[in-house]
Write a protein that holds these residues in place. Sequence first.
Motif, PDB file in Angstrom:
ATOM      1  N   ASN A  77     -15.515  10.761  97.090  1.00  0.00           N
ATOM      2  CA  ASN A  77     -16.669  10.833  96.200  1.00  0.00           C
ATOM      3  C   ASN A  77     -16.848  12.234  95.623  1.00  0.00           C
ATOM      4  O   ASN A  77     -16.498  13.226  96.276  1.00  0.00           O
ATOM      5  CB  ASN A  77     -17.946  10.451  96.959  1.00  0.00           C
ATOM      6  N   PRO A  78     -17.428  12.340  94.411  1.00  0.00           N
ATOM      7  CA  PRO A  78     -17.806  13.662  93.900  1.00  0.00           C
ATOM      8  C   PRO A  78     -18.766  14.324  94.884  1.00  0.00           C
ATOM      9  O   PRO A  78     -19.621  13.653  95.478  1.00  0.00           O
ATOM     10  CB  PRO A  78     -18.501  13.342  92.572  1.00  0.00           C
ATOM     11  N   TRP A  79     -18.613  15.632  95.065  1.00  0.00           N
ATOM     12  CA  TRP A  79     -19.398  16.325  96.083  1.00  0.00           C
ATOM     13  C   TRP A  79     -20.276  17.397  95.452  1.00  0.00           C
ATOM     14  O   TRP A  79     -19.786  18.232  94.674  1.00  0.00           O
ATOM     15  CB  TRP A  79     -18.461  16.967  97.106  1.00  0.00           C
ATOM     16  N   VAL A  80     -21.555  17.351  95.766  1.00  0.00           N
ATOM     17  CA  VAL A  80     -22.494  18.378  95.300  1.00  0.00           C
ATOM     18  C   VAL A  80     -22.777  19.319  96.464  1.00  0.00           C
ATOM     19  O   VAL A  80     -23.142  18.874  97.555  1.00  0.00           O
ATOM     20  CB  VAL A  80     -23.806  17.747  94.791  1.00  0.00           C
ATOM     21  N   PHE A  81     -22.597  20.612  96.234  1.00  0.00           N
ATOM     22  CA  PHE A  81     -22.854  21.595  97.285  1.00  0.00           C
ATOM     23  C   PHE A  81     -24.310  21.504  97.746  1.00  0.00           C
ATOM     24  O   PHE A  81     -25.221  21.472  96.903  1.00  0.00           O
ATOM     25  CB  PHE A  81     -22.589  23.007  96.762  1.00  0.00           C
ATOM     26  N   PRO A  82     -24.563  21.480  99.056  1.00  0.00           N
ATOM     27  CA  PRO A  82     -25.949  21.453  99.539  1.00  0.00           C
ATOM     28  C   PRO A  82     -26.798  22.597  98.984  1.00  0.00           C
ATOM     29  O   PRO A  82     -27.978  22.398  98.673  1.00  0.00           O
ATOM     30  CB  PRO A  82     -25.788  21.557 101.063  1.00  0.00           C
ATOM     31  N   VAL A  83     -26.208  23.788  98.842  1.00  0.00           N
ATOM     32  CA  VAL A  83     -26.992  24.926  98.327  1.00  0.00           C
ATOM     33  C   VAL A  83     -27.368  24.711  96.868  1.00  0.00           C
ATOM     34  O   VAL A  83     -28.385  25.236  96.404  1.00  0.00           O
ATOM     35  CB  VAL A  83     -26.231  26.260  98.493  1.00  0.00           C
ATOM     36  N   VAL A  84     -26.571  23.952  96.148  1.00  0.00           N
ATOM     37  CA  VAL A  84     -26.917  23.642  94.757  1.00  0.00           C
ATOM     38  C   VAL A  84     -28.155  22.755  94.712  1.00  0.00           C
ATOM     39  O   VAL A  84     -29.057  22.955  93.887  1.00  0.00           O
ATOM     40  CB  VAL A  84     -25.726  22.970  94.044  1.00  0.00           C
ATOM     41  N   ARG A  85     -28.246  21.780  95.625  1.00  0.00           N
ATOM     42  CA  ARG A  85     -29.436  20.924  95.696  1.00  0.00           C
ATOM     43  C   ARG A  85     -30.681  21.771  96.005  1.00  0.00           C
ATOM     44  O   ARG A  85     -31.745  21.561  95.421  1.00  0.00           O
ATOM     45  CB  ARG A  85     -29.257  19.871  96.785  1.00  0.00           C
TER      46      ARG A  85
END
Length: 417
Positions: free
Chosen positions: A47-55
């Motif tokens: 799956n595409p992954w979004v960095f937790p720090v970006v959230r």
Amino acid sequence: MMDSSWFADVEHLPPSELFSIESQYTHDDFDRKLNFAFPCYRDEYGNPWVFPVVRVAETVLANDSSLSKEYLHPLGYETLNQSAVSLLLGHQSRARLESRAFAIQTMSATGATRIGAEFLAGTLGMTTVYFPEQTLEDLGSVFLSAGFKELRELRYFDYYSLSLDIEYLLKDLENAQAGAVVFLQVSGHNPTGCDPDSSEWEKIADIIASKQLFPFFYSPFQGFATGDVHQDVEVVRMFETRGLEFFCSQSFAWNFGLYNERSGCLSIVAKHAQHVNPIRSHLLKIAGNMYWAPPSHGSRIVAFILEDKILSEEWKASIAGIAARLKQMRTYLREELERLGAPGSWAHITNQVGLFCFIGLNQIQVEYLKKQYHIYMLSNGRLNVSGLNMDNVEYVARAIYETMGVIPSSYVMSVAM
């Protein structure tokens, strides 16, 4: 009667290979199809992954009522620009402390390359650029569109050993035209996964300095090769400490997961601080004429993370985890191929680094993999390592093994040469 349309003679251009593969993959109804052609990082579940720090950063920024939707300055968000220079050169960089290094925000690394190329062609009158022969074609097109007249190749990769061909690279640099641009990827070379080591970079720098070539670095994967965002740009810092001037295109698409935010920078190192403002004035004109102002959201996310000590450390830990996973999947694929007895050496899989692997298969074998096993990759054999996981690595290895049994590499080489 002639067609009166202005567009009557416009020919339909063929789609890029990547878009063509994406279309084929989408319309493939096989339940175990696998796509390794995509350019982005995927997690262990595909799956595409979004960095937790970006959230975290997005949540804070969304609740900051002081932020407006006004245009940024054409050279971008200055906090990001300063953070980008520090990320590239280090906080103690002499060029940075002497105000000889600066950055402008761009439309990711491609936009940075275009703006830098426009300056070199239009302001400095440069006409020739050298690329390692295994470089994405669209980057060469960027230089031609910016006004360069000649693209010349540097031999970079040995197809027999599947490794860097440093001997021929150095020879070609020695024979390069003085005053030309040399375009070099910093780390995690796309598509080969082969980077020069420290001593080899020193030799490259020696030749560039002696031949009066202009280095233009390209850094879209900072951190993905070694897991250390500082170690991945050691070559750039080495050039800076030698007193060499250069450009560097930086992207925050991969190492922040901000692909659709188009966030990047063009960083510039000059020999003298008094040259900075004249350079900046030309870049301002180029950027202003091209798109007036860059987007704000991605730039604020990156700057927010880099300027916050806790988030910055969490981000670096995420980068280290990604690099470790890529290395692990390379190891698993190599071990499985060796266990099956696939012909030849597979050491290149673990010797190469970063997101992409030049697996060693040629076009005929790649096509066979697609038709028989529904495994998609670029025709040059580039495989996105992040597409591998514990559920598919054995299937991929066996498919490669069986393909090589049907189409030996020696046959493919004789056809391709």
